[in-house]
Design a protein around this motif. Structure first.
Motif, short mmCIF file in Angstrom:
data_model
loop_
_atom_site.label_atom_id
_atom_site.label_comp_id
_atom_site.label_asym_id
_atom_site.label_seq_id
_atom_site.Cartn_x
_atom_site.Cartn_y
_atom_site.Cartn_z
N LEU A 111 1.41 2.32 -19.11
CA LEU A 111 1.46 3.17 -20.14
C LEU A 111 2.88 4.16 -19.02
CD1 LEU A 111 -0.19 4.35 -23.60
CD2 LEU A 111 1.50 3.22 -23.41
N HIS A 112 1.49 5.05 -18.01
CA HIS A 112 2.46 5.42 -17.47
C HIS A 112 3.77 5.52 -16.65
CE1 HIS A 112 2.16 9.22 -14.19
NE2 HIS A 112 2.63 8.14 -12.65
N PHE A 113 3.38 4.09 -16.15
CA PHE A 113 4.59 3.07 -15.04
C PHE A 113 4.89 2.78 -15.94
CE2 PHE A 113 0.50 3.75 -11.77
CZ PHE A 113 1.51 4.11 -10.94
N ASN A 114 5.52 2.90 -17.34
CA ASN A 114 6.05 1.64 -18.30
C ASN A 114 6.08 0.55 -18.25
OD1 ASN A 114 7.17 3.76 -19.93
ND2 ASN A 114 7.97 4.33 -17.67
N ILE A 115 5.02 -0.33 -17.39
CA ILE A 115 4.95 -1.43 -17.31
C ILE A 115 5.09 -2.39 -18.75
CG2 ILE A 115 3.37 -3.37 -16.46
CD1 ILE A 115 1.57 -1.57 -14.88
N SER A 125 9.87 -6.73 -10.91
CA SER A 125 10.40 -6.97 -9.56
C SER A 125 9.19 -6.79 -9.03
CB SER A 125 11.56 -6.13 -9.93
OG SER A 125 10.68 -4.50 -10.38
N ALA A 126 9.74 -6.71 -7.27
CA ALA A 126 8.41 -6.21 -6.95
C ALA A 126 7.79 -4.89 -6.61
CB ALA A 126 9.20 -5.85 -5.40
N GLY A 127 9.06 -4.01 -6.80
CA GLY A 127 8.43 -2.88 -7.80
C GLY A 127 7.43 -2.86 -8.35
N MET A 128 7.57 -3.12 -9.26
CA MET A 128 7.02 -3.55 -10.77
C MET A 128 5.00 -4.25 -10.42
SD MET A 128 6.05 -1.97 -13.92
CE MET A 128 8.19 -1.48 -14.20
N LYS A 129 5.72 -5.15 -10.17
CA LYS A 129 4.22 -6.20 -9.74
C LYS A 129 3.52 -5.27 -8.51
CE LYS A 129 6.52 -10.94 -9.36
NZ LYS A 129 7.18 -11.80 -8.15
N THR A 130 3.73 -4.23 -8.20
CA THR A 130 3.40 -3.36 -6.59
C THR A 130 2.59 -2.77 -7.90
OG1 THR A 130 4.23 -3.67 -5.07
CG2 THR A 130 3.25 -1.60 -5.06
N LEU A 131 2.83 -1.83 -8.89
CA LEU A 131 2.13 -0.66 -10.11
C LEU A 131 1.33 -1.59 -10.61
CD1 LEU A 131 5.68 1.03 -10.54
CD2 LEU A 131 3.84 1.81 -9.20
N PHE A 132 1.84 -3.20 -11.02
CA PHE A 132 0.76 -3.11 -11.92
C PHE A 132 -0.07 -3.65 -11.08
CE2 PHE A 132 -0.48 -7.52 -14.13
CZ PHE A 132 -1.19 -7.62 -14.81
N LEU A 133 -0.32 -4.65 -10.85
CA LEU A 133 -1.49 -5.39 -9.72
C LEU A 133 -2.28 -4.55 -9.05
CD1 LEU A 133 0.19 -8.18 -7.43
CD2 LEU A 133 -1.10 -8.49 -9.33
N LEU A 134 -1.34 -3.07 -8.80
CA LEU A 134 -2.34 -2.03 -8.26
C LEU A 134 -3.04 -1.51 -9.49
CD1 LEU A 134 -2.94 0.12 -5.90
CD2 LEU A 134 -1.20 1.65 -6.63
N SER A 135 -2.63 -0.64 -10.51
CA SER A 135 -3.33 -1.01 -11.68
C SER A 135 -4.57 -1.21 -12.32
CB SER A 135 -2.63 -1.09 -12.69
OG SER A 135 -1.60 0.01 -12.41
N LEU A 136 -4.66 -2.24 -11.79
CA LEU A 136 -5.96 -3.41 -11.98
C LEU A 136 -7.12 -3.37 -11.38
CD1 LEU A 136 -4.27 -7.13 -12.58
CD2 LEU A 136 -5.43 -6.15 -13.72
N ASP A 155 10.12 3.10 -5.44
CA ASP A 155 11.22 4.38 -4.54
C ASP A 155 9.80 5.76 -4.23
OD1 ASP A 155 10.35 6.15 -6.70
OD2 ASP A 155 11.54 4.79 -8.09
N PRO A 156 11.16 6.70 -3.42
CA PRO A 156 10.51 7.64 -3.07
C PRO A 156 9.24 8.26 -3.92
CG PRO A 156 12.14 7.60 -2.27
CD PRO A 156 12.22 6.62 -3.13
N MET A 157 9.94 7.94 -5.82
CA MET A 157 8.85 9.36 -6.77
C MET A 157 7.68 8.47 -6.80
SD MET A 157 11.55 11.11 -9.02
CE MET A 157 10.59 11.70 -9.65
N LYS A 158 7.98 6.87 -7.19
CA LYS A 158 6.91 5.93 -7.14
C LYS A 158 5.73 6.18 -6.15
CE LYS A 158 7.70 4.59 -11.88
NZ LYS A 158 8.47 6.01 -12.32
N LYS A 159 6.31 6.34 -4.92
CA LYS A 159 5.75 6.22 -3.82
C LYS A 159 4.47 7.55 -4.31
CE LYS A 159 8.47 3.67 -0.39
NZ LYS A 159 9.12 3.67 1.15
#
Length: 268
Positions: A111-115, A125-136, A155-159
């Protein structure tokens, strides 16, 4: 000791990926630093049990890697995913693999990352994959997290958000992170190893490294000082003396990498 790596070596055909890599990790966040192709990913792949080293020994929680698989979760550099699997499918899979899977934390991160849950992960997208796999990985409940370039595609904010989450995770679990982003590493690392051309060229605690390395002028040099590199405004030396100015982390890392390249070229 959580992780012990001794004299690790791996070749792919005639290409030597890593040679005599050794380090120990007890707690917190340990970072493998080095340029692309330095051997970071190969080291993590050996640690995860994905590939077997040609030489050396790895102990995780005092056991062989294959004996503690359920205690290790991995974020791969290639972000490889299964075809046609959606968020819910992965949640079901990870809950079967990891005994301490945390569904509440996972859903909170999603929910936080709007996946998006209504499309296959392979279409992210590449960034969304990173956020999703990191969440797992973070929600797995695993005690050792192996993270290869955890801010890739962000992007800088997500980093910044990911840095905060990883720092929090490092308070309770052991993280081994591979990265070449020096600014992010300095924000994360408790301990680190600089790796280049498949070899560890320096390892230390972050605070100790900054304390031991100073920028001095040639006139201030003594036999007690070890010259690491030459910079525009002086020499980077490793010393026990209180002299010169404190060095920046970037200066330390880049100087050791440059020195290792010169050393290898002489040997070759």
């Amino acid at each position: 000791m959580t992780v012990e790596v001794k004299n690790l070596g791996k070749k792919f055909g005639s290409v030597v990926a890593i040679v005599d890599v050794s380090f120990e990790v007890e707690d917190g966040i340990f970072v493998l630093i080095g340029p692309n192709g330095a051997g970071k990913t190969t080291t993590l792949r050996c640690l995860s049990g994905e590939i077997a080293p040609d030489m050396g020994e790895i102990k995780v929680f005092g056991k062989k890697v294959e004996e503690v698989k359920e205690k290790i979760a991995v974020l791969r550099e290639d972000r490889r995913v299964f075809s046609n699997m959606k968020v819910k499918d992965y949640e079901e899979l990870y809950s079967l693999i990891y005994p301490k899977w945390n569904p509440i934390l996972f859903r909170r991160l999603v929910l936080h990352f709007n996946i998006p849950g209504d499309q296959p992960v392979e279409k992210f997208s590449a960034g969304m994959k990173t956020l999703f796999l990191l969440s797992l990985v973070i929600s797995s409940g695993a005690e050792l997290l192996l993270l290869d370039e955890p801010t890739q595609g962000l992007d800088p904010m997500k980093k910044e958000e990911v840095m905060k989450i990883l720092r929090e995770a490092g308070e309770e679990r052991v993280l081994i992170v591979a990265s070449h982003h020096l600014e992010e590493i300095e924000m994360l690392a408790d301990n680190f190893a600089i790796i280049n051309e498949g070899k560890v060229v320096y390892r230390d605690n972050l605070d100790n490294a900054k304390e031991k390395h100073r920028i001095i002028q040639a006139s201030e040099l003594t036999e007690e000082d070890e010259i690491i590199g030459v910079l525009e405004d002086g020499m980077l030396v490793k010393t026990e003396r209180d002299v010169g100015r404190y060095s920046r982390f970037r200066e330390i890392v880049l100087s050791y990498i440059e020195r290792s390249l010169k050393h290898f070229s002489i040997l070759d």
